[in-house]
Write an enzyme that holds these catalytic residues in place. Structure first.
Site, mmCIF file in Angstrom:
data_model
loop_
_atom_site.group_PDB
_atom_site.id
_atom_site.type_symbol
_atom_site.label_atom_id
_atom_site.label_comp_id
_atom_site.label_asym_id
_atom_site.label_seq_id
_atom_site.Cartn_x
_atom_site.Cartn_y
_atom_site.Cartn_z
ATOM 1 C CG HIS A 303 -0.479 -0.010 2.472
ATOM 2 N ND1 HIS A 303 -0.227 1.101 3.064
ATOM 3 C CD2 HIS A 303 -0.243 -0.850 3.407
ATOM 4 C CE1 HIS A 303 0.065 1.019 4.601
ATOM 5 N NE2 HIS A 303 0.205 -0.292 4.555
ATOM 6 C CG ASP A 315 2.176 0.413 8.115
ATOM 7 O OD1 ASP A 315 2.211 -0.185 7.016
ATOM 8 O OD2 ASP A 315 1.531 0.751 8.911
ATOM 9 C CD GLU A 349 -3.589 -1.575 5.177
ATOM 10 O OE1 GLU A 349 -3.803 -2.600 5.887
ATOM 11 O OE2 GLU A 349 -2.912 -0.413 5.563
ATOM 12 C CD GLU A 350 -1.557 1.952 7.750
ATOM 13 O OE1 GLU A 350 -2.580 1.493 8.312
ATOM 14 O OE2 GLU A 350 -0.608 1.726 7.693
ATOM 15 C CG ASP A 377 0.721 -3.683 4.881
ATOM 16 O OD1 ASP A 377 1.546 -3.094 5.557
ATOM 17 O OD2 ASP A 377 -0.503 -3.561 5.059
ATOM 18 C CG HIS A 449 0.007 2.739 12.832
ATOM 19 N ND1 HIS A 449 -1.412 2.349 12.999
ATOM 20 C CD2 HIS A 449 0.347 2.230 11.384
ATOM 21 C CE1 HIS A 449 -1.807 1.503 11.773
ATOM 22 N NE2 HIS A 449 -0.726 1.478 10.930
#
Length: 495
Positions: A303, A315, A349-350, A377, A449
């Site tokens: 992503h 990420d 995606e997130e 991912d 994140h």
């Protein structure tokens, strides 16, 4: 992931929890694959096995994946959908694919809700003033710039919050304190992320003015982990944030019963964030055309979007790099690919796998042409396990692939489970077989994140090993004779 211990891998949990009802609910509208003509079981030719040795050698000597992450995180940086950086990332990906020599490079529109992050601040007012590191959760409503002041009530986990009496949290801030367990396969994520997804609705039902969670992470740093949350129809929307694991431990001590307890803990919380009008972002797609069966597709996904606290290096800049570097390695082999390799850099995606949903709908009619898919991912790796659900058609080929991966110190996992995926969920629902290359997640959730998701976290040798693994599986699937699909799927046209 499975229930309870959530032991089937983090990727399925992300598909269920983040995209959850949205992604899979819409995926059920995909057309089932058409009935397949009789085709022999998958088999890997000797020439492909010989080429894969050369491919691995080149990858381990320098796959180029690090340079891809460096370019993406330096030239673009964080990639929250709807921001100028998001548009820049799409342009970057189109250029990267064209420079690589991929064909049919194009973008595919992805509609989704908008959201903005603004000022985020938290501090304890009593028993004594002190700052708290906080980040709003994606899709959260805001407190307004003035914030709120309220007593904090602690819950050990989501179930304890859900069991609280109705109205017991009126005007208060609910705090869910569940820590995440560190595991190699990331399975600790499943239990912990449930409080992030369902916490706001659960707290609102009890009358809370806001909800805070202990960050879904395995670190001991004063950096909060953001991530998507979800509201329920008919339930008031309340501000939602995550506090760092270090500040969570401080709150735990202050709220613990005992003679040192100095009474209610009161906090000021400012989350000046807000949902926005719907936006359109874009997935980016490119093909390395096959020479013998160009209409049959082997898909590799990652992503393109990221959260906005760091620069999205692990990420999922790492996944983007693994996908693009794998395509470059395969393109550079003397032996030409039989099938088409499709690289899909999914949007959003997130925020709820919106790119996967849009791709699944747009490509439903051609689902029976997808021979195999895999996705990167879960950070930089290394890849430690290969697994895919075995059937009468693919068992022999899977054993051959597993043997080809042994020089990379990759073990063969269980063959009675579907491969895990997040963005590949809709296409898998439509019948595409999915292979999982398990990236080592032991330290992944230390920075997942957070503002620490930056280029310095990417190790060249590790991402080269991961790229070697992905390129190997993709190449062998592209060159295989026969089909990886279950016989029943081919005969009945259902999945």
């Amino acid at each position: 992931m499975g229930k309870g211990a959530m032991g089937r891998g983090v990727m399925r949990m992300r598909n269920r929890a983040v995209g959850a009802g949205i992604a899979l609910g819409m995926a059920t509208g995909l057309m089932a694959p058409a009935a397949w003509a009789a085709e022999s079981p998958a088999a890997i030719p000797d020439s492909a096995l010989s080429s894969v040795k050369e491919l691995q050698k080149r990858a381990l000597a320098g796959s180029g994946a690090y340079e891809v992450v460096e370019s993406l995180t330096t030239q673009v940086g964080p990639r929250l959908p709807g921001t100028p950086n998001d548009a820049a990332a799409v342009a970057w990906a189109v250029k990267a694919m064209k420079d690589l020599g991929l064909q049919n490079v194009h973008t595919e529109a992805v509609p989704m809700p908008g959201w903005r992050r603004g000022l985020e601040r938290a501090s304890l007012l009593s028993p004594l003033p002190q700052p708290i590191a906080v980040a709003a959760l994606g899709a959260s409503v805001g407190t307004g710039p003035e914030g709120i002041e309220a007593e904090v009530v602690r819950f050990a986990n989501l179930a304890e919050l859900q069991a609280a009496p109705a109205g017991s949290l009126a005007g208060k801030i609910a705090y869910i304190a569940l820590p995440m367990t560190r595991t190699q396969d990331g399975s600790g994520y499943g239990e912990a992320v449930a409080m992030r997804i369902a916490g706001p609705a659960a707290a609102a039902k009890k009358g809370a003015a806001a909800v805070l969670i202990r960050s879904v992470g395995t670190d001991a740093h004063r950096l909060p982990h953001t991530g998507m949350t979800r509201y329920e129809d008919g339930v008031p929307k309340i501000p939602a944030g995550a506090i760092s694991t270090v500040d969570a431990a401080q709150l735990d001590r202050l709220l613990a019963p005992g003679p040192d307890n100095k009474g209610p803990v009161k906090m000021k919380l400012v989350l000046d964030v807000a949902p926005l009008d719907p936006i359109t972002t874009y997935s980016v797609v490119g093909d390395l055309k096959g020479t013998e069966k160009p209409d049959e597709i082997v898909l590799v996904g990652a992503h393109l979007d990221s959260w906005d606290l760091g620069t999205g290096a692990i990420d999922d800049g790492a996944g983007v790099a693994i996908a693009l570097a794998s395509a470059k390695l395969i393109k550079g082999l003397p032996e030409k690919p039989k099938r088409t390799l499709r690289v899909v850099l999914f949007a959003a995606e997130e925020e709820g796998t919106y790119g996967a949903i849009a791709y699944g709908k747009a490509h439903a009619a051609e689902a029976d042409r997808y021979i195999l898919g895999t996705e990167a991912d879960l950070g930089i790796g290394p890849v430690w396990q290969f697994k895919m659900k075995a059937n009468a058609n693919n068992a022999g080929a899977l054993a051959t692939i597993a043997t080809a991966l042994q020089p990379l110190r990759i073990v063969k996992g269980r063959d009675d489970e579907e491969g895990e995926s997040s963005d590949l969920g809709p296409m898998a629902k439509a019948g595409m077989p999915v292979a999982e290359l398990s990236l080592d997640a032991t330290t992944y959730f230390d920075i997942h994140h957070t503002a620490d998701d930056t280029l310095d976290r990417v190790d060249r040798a590790t991402i080269d090993q991961s790229t070697a693994a992905y390129a190997s599986v993709l190449w062998l699937a592209m060159q295989a004779n026969g089909t990886f699909r279950e016989p029943a799927t081919r005969e009945s046209g259902t999945h």
